[in-house]
Design an enzyme around this catalytic site. Structure first.
Site, PDB file in Angstrom:
ATOM      1  N   GLU A   1     -10.647  -0.319  -4.627  1.00  0.00           N
ATOM      2  CA  GLU A   1     -11.000  -0.679  -3.252  1.00  0.00           C
ATOM      3  C   GLU A   1     -10.579   0.403  -2.265  1.00  0.00           C
ATOM      4  O   GLU A   1      -9.476   0.932  -2.362  1.00  0.00           O
ATOM      5  CB  GLU A   1     -10.286  -1.997  -2.953  1.00  0.00           C
ATOM      6  CG  GLU A   1     -10.580  -2.632  -1.632  1.00  0.00           C
ATOM      7  CD  GLU A   1      -9.957  -4.044  -1.580  1.00  0.00           C
ATOM      8  OE1 GLU A   1      -9.983  -4.770  -2.598  1.00  0.00           O
ATOM      9  OE2 GLU A   1      -9.443  -4.405  -0.516  1.00  0.00           O
TER      10      GLU A   1
ATOM     11  N   GLU B   1     -14.369  -2.281   4.659  1.00  0.00           N
ATOM     12  CA  GLU B   1     -13.742  -3.193   5.617  1.00  0.00           C
ATOM     13  C   GLU B   1     -13.568  -2.584   7.004  1.00  0.00           C
ATOM     14  O   GLU B   1     -13.459  -3.318   7.982  1.00  0.00           O
ATOM     15  CB  GLU B   1     -12.408  -3.733   5.074  1.00  0.00           C
ATOM     16  CG  GLU B   1     -11.301  -2.706   4.960  1.00  0.00           C
ATOM     17  CD  GLU B   1     -10.100  -3.244   4.163  1.00  0.00           C
ATOM     18  OE1 GLU B   1     -10.323  -3.776   3.068  1.00  0.00           O
ATOM     19  OE2 GLU B   1      -8.967  -3.122   4.642  1.00  0.00           O
TER      20      GLU B   1
ATOM     21  N   GLU C   1     -12.578 -12.043  -1.962  1.00  0.00           N
ATOM     22  CA  GLU C   1     -11.124 -11.938  -1.775  1.00  0.00           C
ATOM     23  C   GLU C   1     -10.613 -13.244  -1.148  1.00  0.00           C
ATOM     24  O   GLU C   1     -11.184 -13.742  -0.180  1.00  0.00           O
ATOM     25  CB  GLU C   1     -10.804 -10.755  -0.850  1.00  0.00           C
ATOM     26  CG  GLU C   1      -9.324 -10.522  -0.629  1.00  0.00           C
ATOM     27  CD  GLU C   1      -9.059  -9.306   0.272  1.00  0.00           C
ATOM     28  OE1 GLU C   1      -9.920  -8.981   1.103  1.00  0.00           O
ATOM     29  OE2 GLU C   1      -7.993  -8.687   0.120  1.00  0.00           O
TER      30      GLU C   1
ATOM     31  N   TYR D   1       0.837  -1.201   0.000  1.00  0.00           N
ATOM     32  CA  TYR D   1       0.000   0.000   0.000  1.00  0.00           C
ATOM     33  C   TYR D   1       0.867   1.246   0.000  1.00  0.00           C
ATOM     34  O   TYR D   1       1.356   1.662   1.041  1.00  0.00           O
ATOM     35  CB  TYR D   1      -0.931   0.023   1.212  1.00  0.00           C
ATOM     36  CG  TYR D   1      -1.719  -1.241   1.364  1.00  0.00           C
ATOM     37  CD1 TYR D   1      -2.620  -1.650   0.376  1.00  0.00           C
ATOM     38  CD2 TYR D   1      -1.561  -2.053   2.477  1.00  0.00           C
ATOM     39  CE1 TYR D   1      -3.342  -2.821   0.501  1.00  0.00           C
ATOM     40  CE2 TYR D   1      -2.282  -3.224   2.608  1.00  0.00           C
ATOM     41  CZ  TYR D   1      -3.159  -3.605   1.615  1.00  0.00           C
ATOM     42  OH  TYR D   1      -3.860  -4.777   1.755  1.00  0.00           O
TER      43      TYR D   1
ATOM     44  N   ASP E   1      -5.839 -12.023   7.855  1.00  0.00           N
ATOM     45  CA  ASP E   1      -6.282 -11.851   9.236  1.00  0.00           C
ATOM     46  C   ASP E   1      -7.801 -12.030   9.389  1.00  0.00           C
ATOM     47  O   ASP E   1      -8.378 -11.605  10.380  1.00  0.00           O
ATOM     48  CB  ASP E   1      -5.791 -10.526   9.841  1.00  0.00           C
ATOM     49  CG  ASP E   1      -6.163  -9.306   9.039  1.00  0.00           C
ATOM     50  OD1 ASP E   1      -5.939  -9.294   7.819  1.00  0.00           O
ATOM     51  OD2 ASP E   1      -6.667  -8.344   9.640  1.00  0.00           O
TER      52      ASP E   1
ATOM     53  N   HIS F   1      -6.399   1.520   0.027  1.00  0.00           N
ATOM     54  CA  HIS F   1      -6.249   1.425   1.477  1.00  0.00           C
ATOM     55  C   HIS F   1      -6.407   2.782   2.149  1.00  0.00           C
ATOM     56  O   HIS F   1      -5.746   3.065   3.153  1.00  0.00           O
ATOM     57  CB  HIS F   1      -4.903   0.780   1.842  1.00  0.00           C
ATOM     58  CG  HIS F   1      -5.008  -0.210   2.966  1.00  0.00           C
ATOM     59  ND1 HIS F   1      -4.790   0.118   4.267  1.00  0.00           N
ATOM     60  CD2 HIS F   1      -5.353  -1.518   2.977  1.00  0.00           C
ATOM     61  CE1 HIS F   1      -4.971  -0.944   5.043  1.00  0.00           C
ATOM     62  NE2 HIS F   1      -5.315  -1.948   4.276  1.00  0.00           N
TER      63      HIS F   1
HETATM   64 MG    MG Z   1      -8.499  -3.903   1.418  1.00  0.00          MG
END
Ligand code: MG
Length: 399
Positions: A231, A257, A334, A157, A311, A207
């Site tokens: 995203e 998210e 994903e 990122y 995670d 991100h």
């Molecule tokens: Mg993401």
């Protein structure tokens, strides 16, 4: 006779890069138990305490059949509600209760939700590297395995090859340069698209690392690449800027998210600010709120793309897949690519074949845990480094 909750336990383990929290709900029926994902990897012990000291004692002795009732009570029992710690704790119990109900019925969870709309879920994989050539190689390697959706990143990122100098005395941290990031990512995506042709679906994750006005421009700049979706272009704090993004760009957007509260996904759905809702299912509180969000997505013409990083525990991935198989609003899933150890520790972990994620076929979530093996891989309690993000001038910034 009513089957009741007899015991609620947390299993902490770390088979790979991320520490995982799994909740095991044992019942009054010998041998009948359920598993749920409660993984908030950066604050695992806070979640464990919330389960063991608060949510567990609350639900003990309750009828396992009453999933909705239990969820509603658990969410308001502390009066102050939501937030990543509590939501994950509730998710652990919630997913375990869905797992138990499926085992009792002899059905996978997607059958309890209304039956499947598809046999397997199309997935996207990640390609990352230091140079456009290296990333392209990884994209093509996925494609050779039958993957049709690939998320394309360079140095994860926002990592750029060099940074402008910070003033002397600047704090250490995870530095990145948003300007270099935008420039290099646009070049990367143009390169990959030219190399792989029009058929492969390409995705990219910002991100939330751009200032809002730069994000507006970036969505526009990426239009010719023809992304499947972009995203997390903006942080939850800056959602109103999506209106401006929509006004100037047709790049499809996926977001969610970091969402905690139903008002967050309701707002973006109602206003059609995004094309894909991609909440982290344990972070939103489990299958019970996620299925409502999937229906909300369907109502407003959006699709789902549940968060599926390393995670999320294998139990959480199994829960994602059950939602994917059932919901008419499903878009793409994903997928992180589990290790051999993950498969050994979590028998029944879903598997990808020819670009599609397949369930084990077992009842409930269709997944189990080898607790002996899990105990051999204790969590490593490192202080989190990548979230200590800083801009080139040394100032702290959201990660
Ligand atoms: Mg993401």
């Amino acid at each position: 006779m009513t089957t009741t909750i007899a015991n609620v336990r947390v299993i902490l383990t770390q088979p790979g890069s991320a520490g995982l929290a799994i909740v095991k709900v044992e019942t009054s029926e010998p041998g009948l138990y359920g598993l749920g994902c409660a993984t908030f990897t950066q604050r695992l012990h806070a979640v464990a305490a919330a389960v063991e000291r608060h949510v567990g004692p609350l639900v003990l002795g309750r009828d396992v059949a009453r999933i909705e009732d239990t969820w509603q009570q658990a969410m308001v029992n502390g009066y102050w509600r939501n937030g990543p710690v509590l939501n994950n704790a509730i998710s652990g119990v919630d997913q375990a209760l869905w797992d138990i109900k499926g085992k009792q019925a002899g059905m996978p969870v997607h059958d309890l939700l209304g039956g499947r709309c598809r046999e397997a879920a199309q997935v996207y994989r990640h390609a990352d590297g230091a140079t456009p050539a290296e990333v392209t190689e990884k994209v093509l390697a996925h494609a050779a395995q039958g993957i049709r959706f690939v998320r394309v990143q360079q140095r994860l990122y926002g990592g750029s090859s060099s940074l402008p100098p910070a003033p002397p005395g600047a704090m250490p941290g995870a530095y990145y340069d948003p300007d270099a990031y935008r420039r290099e990512t646009l070049a990367l995506l143009e390169h990959v698209r030219a190399e792989v042709g029009p058929d492969l679906h390409l995705l990219h994750d910002v991100h939330e690392r751009l200032a809002p006005s730069d994000a507006v421009q970036f969505a526009r700049d990426l239009e010719p690449v023809g992304l499947y979706f972009l995203e997390d272009l903006l942080a939850p704090e800056d959602l109103e800027w999506l209106e401006r993004v929509r006004a100037v760009s047709t790049t499809p957007l996926a977001l969610g998210e970091l969402f905690n509260h139903p008002s967050e996904w309701r707002t973006v759905a109602e206003r059609r600010w995004v094309d894909f809702l991609r909440m982290h299912v344990s972070q939103m509180g489990g299958i019970t709120p996620a299925r409502k969000a999937a229906d909300l997505a369907h109502t407003y013409g959006l699709r789902t793309a549940w968060h599926g990083p390393p995670d999320t525990s294998p139990v959480g991935h199994a829960a994602n897949l059950q939602l994917d198989l059932w919901s008419p609003a499903f878009g793409v899933q994903e997928w992180y690519g589990p290790s051999e150890l993950d498969h050994a520790m979590f028998p029944g972990l879903p598997e990808v074949r020819d670009g599609y994620l397949h369930p084990s076929g077992g009842p409930g979530l269709g997944i189990d845990i080898d607790e002996t093996l899990a105990a051999q891989h204790p969590v490593r309690d490192d202080v989190v480094g990548w979230t200590q993000a800083r801009l080139p001038d040394g100032s702290p910034v959201r990660p």
